[in-house]
Design an enzyme around this catalytic site. Sequence first.
Site, PDB file in Angstrom:
ATOM      1  N   GLU A 249     166.413 -14.155 -36.603  1.00 36.56           N
ATOM      2  CA  GLU A 249     167.413 -14.648 -37.556  1.00 36.56           C
ATOM      3  C   GLU A 249     168.684 -13.829 -37.453  1.00 36.56           C
ATOM      4  OE1 GLU A 249     168.235 -15.220 -42.351  1.00 36.56           O
ATOM      5  OE2 GLU A 249     166.228 -14.721 -41.626  1.00 36.56           O
ATOM      6  N   LYS A 381     146.523 -11.929 -48.647  1.00 34.81           N
ATOM      7  CA  LYS A 381     147.326 -12.958 -47.973  1.00 34.81           C
ATOM      8  C   LYS A 381     147.607 -14.175 -48.845  1.00 34.81           C
ATOM      9  CE  LYS A 381     145.670 -11.652 -43.359  1.00 34.81           C
ATOM     10  NZ  LYS A 381     144.698 -10.630 -43.761  1.00 34.81           N
ATOM     11  N   ASP A 457     150.104  -6.549 -40.118  1.00 37.81           N
ATOM     12  CA  ASP A 457     149.597  -7.915 -40.193  1.00 37.81           C
ATOM     13  C   ASP A 457     150.689  -8.811 -40.781  1.00 37.81           C
ATOM     14  OD1 ASP A 457     148.302 -10.300 -40.660  1.00 37.81           O
ATOM     15  OD2 ASP A 457     146.472  -9.381 -41.429  1.00 37.81           O
ATOM     16  N   HIS A 555     176.973 -16.504 -41.751  1.00 33.27           N
ATOM     17  CA  HIS A 555     175.952 -17.192 -40.968  1.00 33.27           C
ATOM     18  C   HIS A 555     176.578 -18.090 -39.915  1.00 33.27           C
ATOM     19  CE1 HIS A 555     171.836 -16.384 -42.471  1.00 33.27           C
ATOM     20  NE2 HIS A 555     172.495 -15.882 -43.505  1.00 33.27           N
TER      21      HIS A 555
END
Length: 574
Positions: A249, A381, A457, A555
């Site tokens: 990004e 998670k 993770d 952006h």
Amino acid sequence: MDIRRRPPKPPVNPNRFLDNRSPPPPSDDDDIDRNRSPRPKASDALPLPLYLTNAVFFTLFFSVAYYLLHRWRDKIRYNTPLHVVTITELGAIVALIASFIYLLGFFGIDFVQSFISRADSNDSDRDYLVNEDHRLATCPTPSPIVAKLDPLPEEDEEIVKSVLDGAIPSYSLESRLGDCKRAASIRREALQRLTGRSIEGLPLDGFDYDSILGQCCEMPVGYVQIPVGIAGPLLLDGYEYSVPMATTEGCLVASTNRGCKAMYVSGGATSTVLKDGMTRAPVVRFASARRASELKFFLESPENFETLAVVFNRSSRFARLQSVMCTLAGKNAYVRFSCSTGDAMGMNMVSKGVQNVLEFLTEDFPDMDVIGISGNFCSDKKPAAVNWIEGRGKSVVCEAVIRGETVNKVLKTSVASLVELNMLKNLTGSAIAGSLGGFNAHASNIVSAVFLATGQDPAQNVESSQCITMMEAINDGKDIHISVTMPSIEVGTVGGGTQLASQSACLNLLGVKGASKEAPGMNSRRLATIVAGAVLAGELSLMSAIAAGQLVKSHMKYNRSSRDITGATTTTTT
């Protein structure tokens, strides 16, 4: 019935896509054929031109269908059996079937022939793979995206065929060959032939496949490249850190870097680890809720904690049981164990300790039925209020005071604008949205980037990104106090992806590689504070960009590539 149709096009020779030879010039006969006036094609079904034959059968089909439907409606109305047909109706049925067969043959032959031609082309030219949605059998012009695979050694070729035939399972290649790189290469080749799709852009060379065997990834065929940028220096607790961030990004690293600069010139940030404990919560069931409540009272009794801790701690020299919390849902009990895990993230460690305790409990509770080692009360998670309130992994708070002058010059906004925006966006807006631990601008952006770079993770970004960002004007409104509170940062510096070469290098850059030699868990706790510090920088910069109305402009400038990649694609697939 033989319908005269245009003969199918001959299969395309794939070799013509692999050379630069020009097509032969048109001959004189071709010019004569082009100048010849077209004649109406005859049909073998009727002694009429093809277009008239089509019109006849179209009219016959729909007329007969209408007639039969009308007759059957009358039979139903007057209670006449449908199977009783007259000579006229029988003839209409025959005409309907005949016209249907003609129309099916006329419109279906081309589809069937093209399908057979495509299948034959794929069988005879399996070595030629096509990227995207282009097919060899239908490509009308030469395409640069067709690639010819390099030939494999004869022995590997036989193994590829065995994998495709199902004689050798793909997952067993490493154990059969004893060479992880060779196994990945063979599996990759088999995958391309099986799918008919090229993965040439996915790198194979330059990676240590032995390092992931049995711990990081199964059945590898390559690896994905993610660029790593550096934000910093991040001045945190008196130390300077160059923070590696793996991301695709645009603006993310640059924005975090600007936040680091604003914090640096204002004296840096400070952090505190509030809690350090990984959790696992099995679910067990009893015949009654009363019996389940007896287990709850037993586990939460201070008199039994020492015994449970001795049993739990046998699983590892680093695992140390901290607390046990039990809640009931009818006759089901959910037991949340929390323990310290040293410098490891600790999921496997705490699971082994929980298994020891469950086996011990069966002596006093033989009627206990263990449904699962994880009952989602952990909670791993998944966004969960229990993590937001009780914490999981490392609970960290990080703060900084940014001078008003820095806010104006570096961040291009004002203290009042930041405080107002934080209240309306991060607090009120998130509350309206019903957010669970999402009272921030983009904490997950920074957490994900640092996690990928340091071998954490990635899925645990879900709970690790739970964060509340607070901003308050101080010193009579001249300066701003900003803080991030993150109750469940789940990181480790040993085990899992931290052992890979690239991720290990990033940990080494931060000075937290491997287990701490000073005190167990120090490196992982320091990494958690670095993550919180980077989030603080990212929050400060993004909020400033929004307050100043610069978000879209930034952006468009840094996250919109104008580079023409057509040439690059062509050169890599020729």
